[in-house]
Design an enzyme around this catalytic site. Structure first.
Site, PDB file in Angstrom:
ATOM      1  N   ARG A   1       0.833  -1.209   0.000  1.00 29.49           N
ATOM      2  CA  ARG A   1       0.000   0.000   0.000  1.00 29.49           C
ATOM      3  C   ARG A   1       0.874   1.268   0.000  1.00 29.49           C
ATOM      4  O   ARG A   1       1.003   1.948  -1.001  1.00 29.49           O
ATOM      5  CB  ARG A   1      -0.944   0.000   1.219  1.00 29.49           C
ATOM      6  CG  ARG A   1      -2.105   0.994   1.093  1.00 29.49           C
ATOM      7  CD  ARG A   1      -1.795   2.412   1.559  1.00 29.49           C
ATOM      8  NE  ARG A   1      -1.298   2.455   2.944  1.00 29.49           N
ATOM      9  CZ  ARG A   1      -0.793   3.546   3.489  1.00 29.49           C
ATOM     10  NH1 ARG A   1      -0.702   4.666   2.787  1.00 29.49           N
ATOM     11  NH2 ARG A   1      -0.334   3.525   4.736  1.00 29.49           N
ATOM     12  N   ASP A   2       1.548   1.553   1.107  1.00 27.77           N
ATOM     13  CA  ASP A   2       2.313   2.811   1.222  1.00 27.77           C
ATOM     14  C   ASP A   2       3.483   2.824   0.249  1.00 27.77           C
ATOM     15  O   ASP A   2       3.873   3.882  -0.254  1.00 27.77           O
ATOM     16  CB  ASP A   2       2.821   2.976   2.656  1.00 27.77           C
ATOM     17  CG  ASP A   2       3.130   4.432   2.999  1.00 27.77           C
ATOM     18  OD1 ASP A   2       2.849   5.311   2.161  1.00 27.77           O
ATOM     19  OD2 ASP A   2       3.652   4.693   4.102  1.00 27.77           O
TER      20      ASP A   2
ATOM     21  N   HIS B   1       5.694   4.654  12.609  1.00 29.24           N
ATOM     22  CA  HIS B   1       5.719   4.569  11.139  1.00 29.24           C
ATOM     23  C   HIS B   1       6.759   5.578  10.644  1.00 29.24           C
ATOM     24  O   HIS B   1       6.460   6.752  10.462  1.00 29.24           O
ATOM     25  CB  HIS B   1       4.306   4.904  10.648  1.00 29.24           C
ATOM     26  CG  HIS B   1       4.120   4.861   9.163  1.00 29.24           C
ATOM     27  ND1 HIS B   1       3.516   3.808   8.526  1.00 29.24           N
ATOM     28  CD2 HIS B   1       4.429   5.749   8.188  1.00 29.24           C
ATOM     29  CE1 HIS B   1       3.463   4.049   7.223  1.00 29.24           C
ATOM     30  NE2 HIS B   1       4.020   5.221   6.992  1.00 29.24           N
TER      31      HIS B   1
ATOM     32  N   HIS C   1       9.610   7.023   7.953  1.00 26.79           N
ATOM     33  CA  HIS C   1      10.201   7.042   6.611  1.00 26.79           C
ATOM     34  C   HIS C   1      11.695   7.324   6.793  1.00 26.79           C
ATOM     35  O   HIS C   1      12.120   7.814   7.834  1.00 26.79           O
ATOM     36  CB  HIS C   1       9.506   8.094   5.745  1.00 26.79           C
ATOM     37  CG  HIS C   1       8.146   7.637   5.282  1.00 26.79           C
ATOM     38  ND1 HIS C   1       7.847   7.399   3.968  1.00 26.79           N
ATOM     39  CD2 HIS C   1       7.026   7.343   5.982  1.00 26.79           C
ATOM     40  CE1 HIS C   1       6.597   6.993   3.870  1.00 26.79           C
ATOM     41  NE2 HIS C   1       6.066   6.952   5.073  1.00 26.79           N
TER      42      HIS C   1
ATOM     43  N   CYS D   1       8.780   9.327  -3.778  1.00 25.78           N
ATOM     44  CA  CYS D   1       9.040   9.754  -5.133  1.00 25.78           C
ATOM     45  C   CYS D   1      10.428  10.370  -5.162  1.00 25.78           C
ATOM     46  O   CYS D   1      10.760  11.200  -4.320  1.00 25.78           O
ATOM     47  CB  CYS D   1       7.998  10.795  -5.527  1.00 25.78           C
ATOM     48  SG  CYS D   1       8.464  11.744  -6.959  1.00 25.78           S
TER      49      CYS D   1
ATOM     50  N   ASN E   1       9.396   4.209   3.239  1.00 24.87           N
ATOM     51  CA  ASN E   1       9.396   3.735   4.627  1.00 24.87           C
ATOM     52  C   ASN E   1      10.732   3.069   4.920  1.00 24.87           C
ATOM     53  O   ASN E   1      11.459   2.697   4.014  1.00 24.87           O
ATOM     54  CB  ASN E   1       8.330   2.652   4.808  1.00 24.87           C
ATOM     55  CG  ASN E   1       6.926   3.147   4.558  1.00 24.87           C
ATOM     56  OD1 ASN E   1       6.471   3.145   3.432  1.00 24.87           O
ATOM     57  ND2 ASN E   1       6.253   3.575   5.599  1.00 24.87           N
TER      58      ASN E   1
END
Lengths: 304, 304
Positions: A15-16, A207, A209, A240, A249
């Site tokens: 998903r992410d 979570h 990144h 991106c 992540n």
């Protein structure tokens, strides 16, 4: 240091990760990949997102993916759900858990969901209520907890207020998002100190990144604070290359490697994880940021 | 957590970085680069190595580099020295500090220096003695402290024994090398716990490579243990893409960024550091691993 005996890694790559990749995967490849992820020992996989494909075209086939994958007993197959319409499809897809999301930053929330924070609460509340009524569980994502690309640092009081609202709705866990990967260990320590005054640690997940390479250091300090659930994305997928605010992540393979080395159990087989990481790197067609994958490929090259 | 107010970053890029890069820099580029490094606020730069150019051809021009660079007051210009012959040249080059080195692993030492550990001691002792006699200081590197590519983990007793021998010689600081970048935070904690029983923390520095992305996490735990001196290489320079055992050092720019964000002073200007990182990346001609550099380049691209 008093490290935990085990932690839980939640795989958010399908998903992410995929939602931020330029190259779209075929439904068949997604299904094969998710099936191989389930065989690594991962117990939680966020497989897709039931948002409008207009906004996230890469995940347009959420329903098909959910229907085609094998369902391995013991694995929770979750999906992102923004509203009632998404929930309908998620239930139709027989998803185990839904994930609702909002931002701690007014501008980021507006940009992402096209609604104010106040307008978002009742929408999520209804989704949470109806998911629970359908006998499923719900997870919550709060993004921009540590910093917002538009507003900078968000006041901790505001973050705590929104978190309380989300937990009151009935979500079983709140994932605190370092959406742009700028959090540092001191800040993580401060934020968690504030959180742990009000919420039990087993209701929280982190979570991170990895924009500035600090994700493993941030995870280390979170472990020290008692947190044992972490989101990660295989290979470090996502982000991106043209947006520093959207780096991938932390790589599941790097996190699992560090935990293995530290003697903290994850239940995940690193070799199988690296094979799945190799697969997705080939499909995406760019070198992924995972360090463990890079080291593995070098080893293989050397042994030839 | 009780973080230190400040730390010292020792730049080893011109030596440990460049010696492992396939592309050789011209003497002029090395000189310009080292001069720009000295203007960032760095107070310690290891500028080259006086080993036989047959073994490290990339650094064949150590004497010329040392003679051509500006000497900024307040900056220590150091160089690696393997033996008396190297020392002669280093003194001729008027280096401020020499760095002697050996390995905690018998096979690694043999492979690197072509001598046994026992045979290495008297050679280093003489170099240390004569450096001190010339009014200079000496630093020591101990490699394979956490793991050896040939022998695996080295017993802590052996590591401590060699460290004591080196410190007894009169070196002012011992840099503990995670040569192949496999150390993890638990191991760093254990090794440092053992070290701090015998040696004062201000005699120790940590030298992490970032093969598995754990270097910043390892630095974090080292900070918690009271260590405040760290080696780093601009851009994460160094390491051979075909040898997993030789990945680059932690990137100076990533370490400085994390320290800045944590409110720990380094005295180093991140903007100037990134400019010097950009320069060396262009000269080396491959994308360097530094996260901070990547984020900076993305930002610049976006703002265009």
């Amino acid at each position: 240091m008093d490290w935990p005996q085990s932690i839980c890694i939640k795989e958010v790559g399908p998903r992410d990760g995929l939602q931020n990749e330029k190259k779209y995967l075929s439904t068949e490849d997604k299904v094969s990949w998710i099936n191989s992820l389930a065989l690594t020992g991962l117990t939680y996989i966020e497989i897709s997102s039931f948002v409008n494909p207009k906004w996230v075209p890469a995940l347009h086939d959420a329903l098909e993916v959910a229907k085609k994958i094998d369902r391995k007993p013991g694995v929770t197959y979750a999906a992102l759900v923004p509203n009632q319409k998404g929930l309908e499809k998620a239930l139709q897809a027989n998803i185990d858990e839904t994930a609702v999301f909002m931002s701690a930053s007014e501008s980021h929330n507006k940009k992402n969901i096209n609604k104010s924070i106040a307008e978002t609460f009742p929408i999520l509340k209804e989704v949470v209520h109806d998911t629970l009524a359908a006998g499923k569980t719900v997870r919550g994502y709060l993004s921009a907890v540590f910093s917002c690309p538009y507003e900078g640092k968000i006041s901790i009081d505001k973050v705590l207020f929104i978190s309380e609202k989300m937990l009151e709705m009935g979500i079983s866990e709140l994932s605190l998002g370092d959406t742009i990967g700028t959090a540092n260990p001191t800040q993580v320590e401060e934020v968690l100190e504030a959180f742990l005054k009000y919420f039990p640690k087993d209701k929280l997940a982190m979570h991170f990144h990895n924009t500035y390479g600090m994700a493993l250091a941030n995870i280390l300090i979170s472990l020290e604070m008692g947190i044992t659930t972490f989101d990660a994305s295989l290979g470090g997928l996502g982000g991106c290359p043209y947006a520093p605010g959207a780096s991938g992540n932390i790589a599941t393979d790097d996190l699992n490697h560090m935990m293995n080395e530290m003697g903290i159990s994850t239940g995940i087989n690193q070799e199988k994880l690296l094979a799945a990481s190799c697969f997705i790197e080939e499909k995406i067609g760019r070198t992924l940021p995972s360090h463990a994958l890079k080291a593995e490929k070098s080893k293989k090259r050397l042994s030839k």
